[in-house]
Design an enzyme around this catalytic site. Sequence first.
Site, PDB file in Angstrom:
ATOM      1  N   THR A 159     -93.641 114.309  -3.971  1.00  0.00           N
ATOM      2  CA  THR A 159     -94.799 114.146  -4.832  1.00  0.00           C
ATOM      3  C   THR A 159     -94.388 113.668  -6.228  1.00  0.00           C
ATOM      4  OG1 THR A 159     -96.169 115.755  -3.689  1.00  0.00           O
ATOM      5  CG2 THR A 159     -96.658 115.427  -5.988  1.00  0.00           C
ATOM      6  N   LYS A 179    -103.885 115.393   1.451  1.00  0.00           N
ATOM      7  CA  LYS A 179    -102.987 116.282   2.201  1.00  0.00           C
ATOM      8  C   LYS A 179    -103.409 117.727   1.982  1.00  0.00           C
ATOM      9  CE  LYS A 179     -98.125 117.336   3.048  1.00  0.00           C
ATOM     10  NZ  LYS A 179     -96.743 116.882   2.861  1.00  0.00           N
ATOM     11  N   TYR A 222     -89.989 116.891   8.325  1.00  0.00           N
ATOM     12  CA  TYR A 222     -89.012 117.077   7.247  1.00  0.00           C
ATOM     13  C   TYR A 222     -87.969 118.090   7.738  1.00  0.00           C
ATOM     14  CZ  TYR A 222     -87.224 117.865   2.466  1.00  0.00           C
ATOM     15  OH  TYR A 222     -86.420 117.975   1.354  1.00  0.00           O
ATOM     16  N   ASN A 264     -99.337 120.770   4.761  1.00  0.00           N
ATOM     17  CA  ASN A 264     -98.260 121.106   3.835  1.00  0.00           C
ATOM     18  C   ASN A 264     -97.589 122.415   4.303  1.00  0.00           C
ATOM     19  OD1 ASN A 264     -96.702 121.156   1.376  1.00  0.00           O
ATOM     20  ND2 ASN A 264     -98.315 119.902   0.476  1.00  0.00           N
ATOM     21  N   ASN A 324     -96.503 125.394  -5.005  1.00  0.00           N
ATOM     22  CA  ASN A 324     -95.584 125.707  -6.105  1.00  0.00           C
ATOM     23  C   ASN A 324     -96.009 125.187  -7.474  1.00  0.00           C
ATOM     24  OD1 ASN A 324     -93.783 126.988  -4.240  1.00  0.00           O
ATOM     25  ND2 ASN A 324     -93.299 124.926  -3.506  1.00  0.00           N
ATOM     26  N   THR A 325     -97.213 124.628  -7.572  1.00  0.00           N
ATOM     27  CA  THR A 325     -97.787 124.291  -8.866  1.00  0.00           C
ATOM     28  C   THR A 325     -98.991 125.210  -9.034  1.00  0.00           C
ATOM     29  OG1 THR A 325     -97.062 121.982  -8.829  1.00  0.00           O
ATOM     30  CG2 THR A 325     -98.950 122.497 -10.226  1.00  0.00           C
ATOM     31  N   ASN A 335     -89.285 126.461   0.237  1.00  0.00           N
ATOM     32  CA  ASN A 335     -89.003 125.793  -1.028  1.00  0.00           C
ATOM     33  C   ASN A 335     -90.045 126.157  -2.065  1.00  0.00           C
ATOM     34  OD1 ASN A 335     -90.653 123.258  -2.110  1.00  0.00           O
ATOM     35  ND2 ASN A 335     -90.936 123.361   0.116  1.00  0.00           N
ATOM     36  N   PHE A 354     -92.528 120.246  -7.729  1.00  0.00           N
ATOM     37  CA  PHE A 354     -92.720 118.828  -8.102  1.00  0.00           C
ATOM     38  C   PHE A 354     -91.712 118.357  -9.147  1.00  0.00           C
ATOM     39  CE2 PHE A 354     -97.621 118.949  -7.168  1.00  0.00           C
ATOM     40  CZ  PHE A 354     -97.355 119.013  -5.811  1.00  0.00           C
ATOM     41  N   SER A 393     -99.697 121.762  -2.292  1.00  0.00           N
ATOM     42  CA  SER A 393     -98.388 122.387  -2.480  1.00  0.00           C
ATOM     43  C   SER A 393     -98.569 123.750  -3.130  1.00  0.00           C
ATOM     44  CB  SER A 393     -97.486 121.507  -3.343  1.00  0.00           C
ATOM     45  OG  SER A 393     -97.089 120.395  -2.601  1.00  0.00           O
TER      46      SER A 393
HETATM   47  C1  LIG Z   1     -87.885 120.947   0.369  1.00  0.00           C
HETATM   48  C2  LIG Z   1     -89.290 120.505   0.625  1.00  0.00           C
HETATM   49  C3  LIG Z   1     -89.990 119.859  -0.376  1.00  0.00           C
HETATM   50  C4  LIG Z   1     -91.290 119.442  -0.166  1.00  0.00           C
HETATM   51  N1  LIG Z   1     -91.943 118.779  -1.155  1.00  0.00           N
HETATM   52  C5  LIG Z   1     -93.189 118.302  -0.918  1.00  0.00           C
HETATM   53  C6  LIG Z   1     -93.854 117.534  -1.901  1.00  0.00           C
HETATM   54  O1  LIG Z   1     -93.331 117.270  -2.983  1.00  0.00           O
HETATM   55  N2  LIG Z   1     -95.099 117.088  -1.618  1.00  0.00           N
HETATM   56  C7  LIG Z   1     -95.722 117.332  -0.417  1.00  0.00           C
HETATM   57  O2  LIG Z   1     -96.839 116.869  -0.208  1.00  0.00           O
HETATM   58  N3  LIG Z   1     -95.085 118.038   0.540  1.00  0.00           N
HETATM   59  C8  LIG Z   1     -93.852 118.510   0.319  1.00  0.00           C
HETATM   60  N4  LIG Z   1     -93.218 119.226   1.305  1.00  0.00           N
HETATM   61  C9  LIG Z   1     -93.928 119.526   2.560  1.00  0.00           C
HETATM   62  C10 LIG Z   1     -93.599 118.524   3.653  1.00  0.00           C
HETATM   63  O3  LIG Z   1     -93.995 117.239   3.303  1.00  0.00           O
HETATM   64  C11 LIG Z   1     -94.288 118.928   4.967  1.00  0.00           C
HETATM   65  O4  LIG Z   1     -95.681 118.833   4.804  1.00  0.00           O
HETATM   66  C12 LIG Z   1     -93.930 120.344   5.396  1.00  0.00           C
HETATM   67  O5  LIG Z   1     -92.582 120.618   5.130  1.00  0.00           O
HETATM   68  C13 LIG Z   1     -94.182 120.560   6.888  1.00  0.00           C
HETATM   69  O6  LIG Z   1     -93.374 119.741   7.671  1.00  0.00           O
HETATM   70  P1  LIG Z   1     -92.010 120.264   8.369  1.00  0.00           P
HETATM   71  O7  LIG Z   1     -92.337 121.542   9.041  1.00  0.00           O
HETATM   72  O8  LIG Z   1     -91.636 119.138   9.294  1.00  0.00           O
HETATM   73  O9  LIG Z   1     -91.020 120.433   7.279  1.00  0.00           O
HETATM   74  C14 LIG Z   1     -91.904 119.670   1.092  1.00  0.00           C
HETATM   75  C15 LIG Z   1     -91.189 120.314   2.098  1.00  0.00           C
HETATM   76  C16 LIG Z   1     -89.896 120.729   1.889  1.00  0.00           C
HETATM   77  C17 LIG Z   1     -89.156 121.416   2.997  1.00  0.00           C
END
Ligand SMILES: Cc1cc2nc3c(=O)[nH]c(=O)nc-3n(C[C@H](O)[C@H](O)[C@H](O)COP(=O)(O)O)c2cc1C
Length: 350
Positions: free
Chosen positions: A91, A219, A312, A248, A183-184, A116, A120, A181
């Site tokens: 993001t 999202k 991810y 997310n 965390n904000t 995590n 951001f 997210s």
């Molecule tokens: C370390 C980390 C950082 C992430 N940062 C963001 C972010 O900045 N913006 C966002 O929309 N999602 C963020 N996500 C969420 C992922 O895009 C995804 O929606 C979420 O991890 C679920 O997918 P997964 O189970 O395959 O990891 C983050 C996930 C992880 C693990």
Amino acid sequence: MYRLVFTQVLQRFDAEAVHRLTVAGLALLARLPLLKRLLHQAYAPHDPALRVSAFGVHFPGPLGLAAGFDKDAACAEGIAALGFSHVEVGTITAHGQPGNPRPRLFRLPRQRALINRMGFNNEGALAAARRLRRPRSVPVVVGVNIGKTKVVPESEAVGDYVASARTLAPLADYLVVNVSSPNTPGLRNLQAVTLLRPLLTAVKEVADATPRRTPLLVKIAPDLADDDIDAVADLALEIGLDGIIATNTTIRHSGEQGGLSGRPLKERSLEVLRRLRARVGDRLTLVSAGGVEDVDDVWERLLAGATLVQGYSGWIYGGPLWAARIHRQLAVRVRRHGMKSITEAIGRTA
Ligand SMILES: Cc1cc2nc3c(=O)[nH]c(=O)nc-3n(C[C@H](O)[C@H](O)[C@H](O)COP(=O)(O)O)c2cc1C
């Protein structure tokens, strides 16, 4: 082999340090055109049966990298060369910010999960725009995910998102408004329809005004109540958004503070996808993220109605060529089911 490297080497180092090194390596790869093209030739999806189109954009395959890995749009080409069909960068916030204090990224290897609370961390929209303007030598679909700058109060959130959109929408294959997210502080409040309507309407005006009309998605969090998921879906239809990314990370866990991703998220993410599909049918593009680990998971999401799937955590535990492997296995599966194109699978069991 990767499992051995992961358990014996990578796991001994701080997760964020490994992440930074990987981004630097992939950014370096972008500066080595020959190697990059060779890898792209070997690992990117090239099988015509895997091609999907969504909101007017052509993707060489359905599986992309979810937001949060390439936060500053530094290495999308390198990621594509490892087999992802698209990369969602960000993001990104209007103003650069450091994110939360470290440590803020934790592995839960037994659960194949991550927690995590990055918050951001990114260099801001202008820095990302400079990188996104650089010419590319391998094709890659780049989505841009935008969020609210932490110090900007909720009452000024619309202007903050609009500022990012003005800078980044012209450079994005698609744009994502991230309101999910954990965390904000306060960010997820923006998912309430009363706040979300003016926000999405304003960003859409900017996205619509770019020369190509940039597709716009929102999202959402897995922790929304079912009624709220329906409300966001209805709003997305009403405003004319192109799609929804679900989901997310979740805050429903008992570990470190932050958002949980990976295997424990699988069930809820699929449930949210099914609910969205039941509500909107094929009128919106659904992008499924959360707990995708292997070809079976990707296939299940497609059957349930996702046009695109993102991962991810699955990549972190599955190794660098995770996406290339899954795309290869998907091509086999398409043929085994007597299909000519993977698009025939989308929504089959919905
Ligand atoms: C370390 C980390 C950082 C992430 N940062 C963001 C972010 O900045 N913006 C966002 O929309 N999602 C963020 N996500 C969420 C992922 O895009 C995804 O929606 C979420 O991890 C679920 O997918 P997964 O189970 O395959 O990891 C983050 C996930 C992880 C693990």
